[in-house]
Design a protein around this motif. Structure first.
Motif, PDB file in Angstrom:
ATOM      1  N   LEU A 174       0.813  -1.213   0.000  1.00 25.93           N
ATOM      2  CA  LEU A 174       0.000   0.000   0.000  1.00 25.93           C
ATOM      3  C   LEU A 174       0.849   1.267   0.000  1.00 25.93           C
ATOM      4  CD1 LEU A 174      -2.719   1.401   0.109  1.00 25.93           C
ATOM      5  CD2 LEU A 174      -2.712   1.094   2.585  1.00 25.93           C
ATOM      6  N   ALA A 175       1.908   1.279   0.775  1.00 20.13           N
ATOM      7  CA  ALA A 175       2.747   2.477   0.839  1.00 20.13           C
ATOM      8  C   ALA A 175       3.319   2.813  -0.539  1.00 20.13           C
ATOM      9  CB  ALA A 175       3.867   2.286   1.854  1.00 20.13           C
ATOM     10  N   ASP A 176       3.803   1.808  -1.249  1.00 16.93           N
ATOM     11  CA  ASP A 176       4.351   2.044  -2.585  1.00 16.93           C
ATOM     12  C   ASP A 176       3.249   2.444  -3.558  1.00 16.93           C
ATOM     13  OD1 ASP A 176       6.691   1.924  -4.423  1.00 16.93           O
ATOM     14  OD2 ASP A 176       5.419   0.425  -5.410  1.00 16.93           O
ATOM     15  N   TRP A 177       2.092   1.817  -3.453  1.00 20.12           N
ATOM     16  CA  TRP A 177       0.941   2.146  -4.308  1.00 20.12           C
ATOM     17  C   TRP A 177       0.627   3.637  -4.179  1.00 20.12           C
ATOM     18  CZ3 TRP A 177      -1.901  -0.910  -7.641  1.00 20.12           C
ATOM     19  CH2 TRP A 177      -3.142  -0.411  -8.064  1.00 20.12           C
ATOM     20  N   ARG A 178       0.557   4.109  -2.943  1.00 23.45           N
ATOM     21  CA  ARG A 178       0.269   5.532  -2.707  1.00 23.45           C
ATOM     22  C   ARG A 178       1.394   6.421  -3.228  1.00 23.45           C
ATOM     23  NH1 ARG A 178      -2.370   4.990   3.271  1.00 23.45           N
ATOM     24  NH2 ARG A 178      -4.512   4.815   2.551  1.00 23.45           N
ATOM     25  N   ARG A 179       2.636   6.007  -3.002  1.00 22.32           N
ATOM     26  CA  ARG A 179       3.787   6.779  -3.488  1.00 22.32           C
ATOM     27  C   ARG A 179       3.737   6.950  -5.007  1.00 22.32           C
ATOM     28  NH1 ARG A 179       6.894   4.518   0.218  1.00 22.32           N
ATOM     29  NH2 ARG A 179       7.384   2.699  -1.036  1.00 22.32           N
ATOM     30  N   GLN A 180       3.239   5.942  -5.685  1.00 21.11           N
ATOM     31  CA  GLN A 180       3.133   5.980  -7.144  1.00 21.11           C
ATOM     32  C   GLN A 180       1.934   6.814  -7.610  1.00 21.11           C
ATOM     33  OE1 GLN A 180       5.450   4.722  -9.156  1.00 21.11           O
ATOM     34  NE2 GLN A 180       6.576   3.968  -7.393  1.00 21.11           N
ATOM     35  N   GLY A 181       1.085   7.222  -6.666  1.00 21.55           N
ATOM     36  CA  GLY A 181      -0.089   8.022  -7.010  1.00 21.55           C
ATOM     37  C   GLY A 181      -1.191   7.224  -7.681  1.00 21.55           C
ATOM     38  N   LEU A 182      -1.218   5.921  -7.424  1.00 22.49           N
ATOM     39  CA  LEU A 182      -2.231   5.063  -8.040  1.00 22.49           C
ATOM     40  C   LEU A 182      -3.561   5.206  -7.299  1.00 22.49           C
ATOM     41  CD1 LEU A 182       0.136   2.039  -8.603  1.00 22.49           C
ATOM     42  CD2 LEU A 182      -0.745   3.605 -10.330  1.00 22.49           C
ATOM     43  N   PRO A 183      -4.678   4.957  -7.980  1.00 25.50           N
ATOM     44  CA  PRO A 183      -5.992   5.196  -7.373  1.00 25.50           C
ATOM     45  C   PRO A 183      -6.340   4.177  -6.292  1.00 25.50           C
ATOM     46  CG  PRO A 183      -6.252   4.150  -9.499  1.00 25.50           C
ATOM     47  CD  PRO A 183      -4.780   4.461  -9.348  1.00 25.50           C
ATOM     48  N   LEU A 184      -7.108   4.638  -5.334  1.00 27.44           N
ATOM     49  CA  LEU A 184      -7.638   3.778  -4.275  1.00 27.44           C
ATOM     50  C   LEU A 184      -9.156   3.836  -4.341  1.00 27.44           C
ATOM     51  CD1 LEU A 184      -5.344   4.905  -1.343  1.00 27.44           C
ATOM     52  CD2 LEU A 184      -5.289   2.703  -2.504  1.00 27.44           C
ATOM     53  N   ALA A 185      -9.797   2.711  -4.111  1.00 31.61           N
ATOM     54  CA  ALA A 185     -11.261   2.682  -4.072  1.00 31.61           C
ATOM     55  C   ALA A 185     -11.705   3.092  -2.680  1.00 31.61           C
ATOM     56  CB  ALA A 185     -11.775   1.289  -4.401  1.00 31.61           C
ATOM     57  N   ALA A 186     -12.640   4.003  -2.614  1.00 33.78           N
ATOM     58  CA  ALA A 186     -13.188   4.421  -1.325  1.00 33.78           C
ATOM     59  C   ALA A 186     -14.164   3.361  -0.842  1.00 33.78           C
ATOM     60  CB  ALA A 186     -13.894   5.760  -1.470  1.00 33.78           C
TER      61      ALA A 186
END
Length: 67
Positions: free
Chosen positions: A47-59
């Motif tokens: 998750l940390a890397d996903w966020r660092r990459q600016g990839l979308p997250l489902a709410a």
């Protein structure tokens, strides 16, 4: 997070853990595949890397409870 019943079997699903050391997402991917999902992908960076990459997250659409 969406409940599996809210996701079409042919929709792409990406699973991930908190970090690279966690393996829980591997188990989730296997379960989803066994349930018939055809496009299940594991993101190894976590998750940390996903966020660092600016990839979308489902709410979250609502609280998901185990059956």
């Amino acid at each position: 997070m969406r409940h599996p019943r809210e996701i079409a079997l042919d929709e792409a699903v990406v699973v991930y853990c908190a970090d690279r050391l966690c393996r829980e997402s591997c188990y989730a991917a296997v379960i989803l595949a066994e349930l018939g999902y055809r496009q299940v992908y594991g993101y190894k960076g976590g998750l940390a890397d996903w966020r660092r990459q600016g990839l979308p997250l489902a709410a979250p659409s609502r609280a998901v409870r185990a059956a």
